[in-house]
Motif scaffolding. Structure first.
Motif, PDB file in Angstrom:
ATOM      1  N   THR A 191     -45.592  56.155  -4.257  1.00  0.00           N
ATOM      2  CA  THR A 191     -46.574  56.401  -3.240  1.00  0.00           C
ATOM      3  C   THR A 191     -47.392  57.566  -3.260  1.00  0.00           C
ATOM      4  O   THR A 191     -48.451  57.772  -2.973  1.00  0.00           O
ATOM      5  N   GLY A 192     -46.422  58.717  -3.761  1.00  0.00           N
ATOM      6  CA  GLY A 192     -47.131  60.122  -3.646  1.00  0.00           C
ATOM      7  C   GLY A 192     -48.195  59.910  -4.814  1.00  0.00           C
ATOM      8  O   GLY A 192     -49.560  60.320  -4.844  1.00  0.00           O
ATOM      9  N   GLU A 231     -40.087  58.012  -3.013  1.00  0.00           N
ATOM     10  CA  GLU A 231     -41.567  57.874  -2.630  1.00  0.00           C
ATOM     11  C   GLU A 231     -42.464  58.224  -3.708  1.00  0.00           C
ATOM     12  O   GLU A 231     -43.748  58.449  -3.566  1.00  0.00           O
ATOM     13  N   TYR A 282     -42.762  64.387  -0.194  1.00  0.00           N
ATOM     14  CA  TYR A 282     -42.338  63.136  -0.343  1.00  0.00           C
ATOM     15  C   TYR A 282     -40.889  63.078  -0.703  1.00  0.00           C
ATOM     16  O   TYR A 282     -40.377  64.290  -1.626  1.00  0.00           O
TER      17      TYR A 282
END
Length: 362
Positions: A344-345, A341, A337
């Motif tokens: 999101t990870g 991000e 990532y």
């Protein structure tokens, strides 16, 4: 950030390294559940703003006065406990218990000051490393020099997940050839406990995890059996041992609760060992284990920090095993990532979509 909260990406100011400190350009930083404990307020932080990240690999770009073992251009893996080499614990071969570990959650450098600043405020950093930043100043003792031929994205996992999981099996559980072991949770830590158990010669390695992706991965990393629950795993262990149970059970869950220890306790035989590697919320109290059975069945509950390893000695050994094909690292990195991000990870971590997510800096 605030607790609980989301990670924010901002521009910050970084001081140059002082005595026995180095400037590291972070290339890759593993997304460990321990940092998520901070975001979820399971682990309290006394100073904000706060920069997370403690499992990383990078390149030394500058050295401060007094640094002797590192030079510009060296490739390093971080150690989230900067072993001093002189305290009682380091002198006893237990570098993972170095007295410097008292500063892991404080956020300062060894001298009690800060190197990272944001809008006039000092920024605390995870484990004196703060690897959720492309540039980091850290003590030289937080750096383990590695070969420049090693891929840094995979090597980053040697900063926490690999030695912690591997050591949970080899050191804490003291697995011997022919034994039966259960691994509770096969994420970033547990998958390496599977590898460690296989390397130690366990005959039966039972990986328990509700996520199918992780069970499938466990089989690839050396597990002989998988199950979606610890109860089923315990039944498998008893079926393989004439009803006795596992020789050891390693708890490598993302979030530890007291009842998990009892589940592991019930899964092991007389004289068996429960290894507690998973991290619990600080507010969690109590283990519902029978004191009678603890004594009369002579079972052992063993805490495990950093795999009971000495990072500066053991990380280079693990890296050599990887380079010789004896240890899987590349296969653990499910996805990389960008720093933007990061949330999101961690969403993917909670959803069970990766073994290890890694932030990479281009």
């Amino acid at each position: 950030m605030q607790q609980p909260g989301k990670w924010e990406v901002v521009e910050a100011d970084l001081d140059p390294p002082r005595d026995h400190e180095v400037l590291v350009r972070v290339v890759a930083s593993g997304m460990c559940h321990s940092d998520d404990h901070v975001a979820k307020a399971d682990g309290k932080i006394g100073h904000f703003p706060y920069c997370g990240g403690h499992e990383a690999a990078g390149v030394v770009e500058a050295v401060g006065p007094g640094v002797r073992a590192l030079e510009v251009g060296d490739h390093i893996v971080t150690s989230f406990i900067p072993g001093c080499g002189r305290c009682r614990w380091c002198a006893s071969g237990m570098q993972n218990l170095c007295e410097n570990g008292a500063l892991m959650g404080v956020g300062t450098m060894l001298d009690g000051t800060f190197r990272l600043h944001y809008q006039g405020m000092d920024v605390a950093r995870s484990s004196l490393v703060g690897a959720f930043s492309e540039w980091s100043v850290m003590p030289e003792w937080s750096c383990i020099k590695i070969s420049k031929s090693a891929p840094l994205v995979s090597a980053a996992l040697l900063g926490c997940a690999v030695p912690t999981g591997w050591g949970s099996a080899v050191r804490a559980a003291e697995i011997e050839p022919g034994q039966t072991v259960i691994i509770m949770g096969v994420g970033g830590i547990g998958i390496n406990a599977v590898q460690g158990a296989a390397h130690a010669g366990a005959t039966n390695i039972i990986a328990a995890d509700p996520v199918e992706l992780k069970r499938d991965a466990a089989l690839m990393f050396g597990a002989t059996d998988v199950s979606p629950s610890i109860e089923e795993a315990a039944d498998i262990a008893r079926s393989l041992t004439n009803g006795q149970g596992a020789d050891s059970t390693i708890i490598a869950l993302g979030v530890l609760r007291g009842p998990h220890v009892n589940q592991a306790f019930e899964s092991v035989r007389k004289g068996g060992t429960v290894v507690v590697t998973a991290v619990a919320p600080m507010a969690e109290q109590g283990i519902p284990v029978s004191p009678f059975l603890l004594a009369m069945y002579q079972k052992r509950i063993q805490g495990c920090l950093y795999g009971m390893m000495s990072p500066s000695k053991d990380v280079p050994r693990l890296l050599e095993m990887y380079q010789r094909g004896q240890l899987k690292l590349d296969e653990q990195v499910t996805r990389t990532y960008s720093l933007d991000e990061i949330n999101t990870g961690y969403d993917d971590l909670h959803a069970g979509r990766n073994l290890r997510g890694v932030i990479t800096f281009d």
